[in-house]
Design an enzyme around this catalytic site. Sequence first.
Site, PDB file in Angstrom:
ATOM      1  CE  LYS A   1      73.797  93.599 -50.467  1.00 58.71           C
ATOM      2  NZ  LYS A   1      73.009  94.497 -51.338  1.00 58.71           N
TER       3      LYS A   1
HETATM    4  O1  G3P Z   1      69.740  95.426 -52.228  1.00 58.07           O
HETATM    5  C1  G3P Z   1      68.902  94.360 -51.992  1.00 58.07           C
HETATM    6  C2  G3P Z   1      67.435  94.673 -51.891  1.00 58.07           C
HETATM    7  O2  G3P Z   1      67.254  95.896 -51.265  1.00 58.07           O
HETATM    8  C3  G3P Z   1      66.666  94.510 -53.164  1.00 58.07           C
HETATM    9  O3  G3P Z   1      65.400  95.095 -53.127  1.00 58.07           O
HETATM   10  O4  G3P Z   1      63.326  95.794 -54.250  1.00 58.07           O
HETATM   11  O5  G3P Z   1      64.944  94.304 -55.466  1.00 58.07           O
HETATM   12  O6  G3P Z   1      63.593  93.420 -53.591  1.00 58.07           O
HETATM   13  P1  G3P Z   1      64.257  94.634 -54.164  1.00 58.07           P
END
Ligand code: G3P
Length: 215
Positions: free
Chosen positions: A87
């Site tokens: 990633k």
């Molecule tokens: O893995 C990246 C993403 O899914 C993060 O989500 O909820 O932290 O905006 P969030």
Amino acid sequence: MKFFIDTANLAQIKEAQNMGVLDGVTTNPSLMAKEGIKGQDNILKHYVDICNIVTGDVSAEVIATDYEGIVREGETLVELHPQIVVKVPMIADGIKAIKYFTEKGIKTNCTLVFSAGQALLAAKAGATYVSPFIGRLDDVSTDGLSLIEDIRLIYDNYGYETQILAASVRHPMHIIECAKIGADVVTCPLNVIASLMKHPLTDNGLAQFLADAKK
Ligand code: G3P
């Protein structure tokens, strides 16, 4: 559509795997920190533990932000397990590294994508996955789902094979709308995947059937 779980929590990954609908895992440094995984050796071991639970792709994020560092870290990560996907953040050195990994046959996930232009660059570099963060766009009063629509249109126009991995998915309607648009993958926490199952008429209907079965 593939379902990935967005967590580094082994118990939740096991639970999702046991549901029978899991296609992979995404992690990031914040999710690793949330589980208290510290130190390079522990972090690398944790990725292997995740790979040993699931059968699909497991995204492991690099910390370096310079080309040489990203390549070095990515090559260490892919040595861990065949399911590892590197990633890489959407930055200039990240795009260059994605191109390098693509030429080496290494799978990549271009993360922190917030615009169609960024997604176009990720596809041109040959990323396996592109991760637009729809919830974080919604958080700043910008329609995250519109971005998924734009990326789908652009990728279909040119036949890019990069898979749209909708990330920062916060609720079941995000999943439904992503499925309607044609996102290839959604990644979300376990409770969001499980929420797809819920309907009060299902609960009421089952209670009635069970009650009637006793008559
Ligand atoms: O893995 C990246 C993403 O899914 C993060 O989500 O909820 O932290 O905006 P969030």
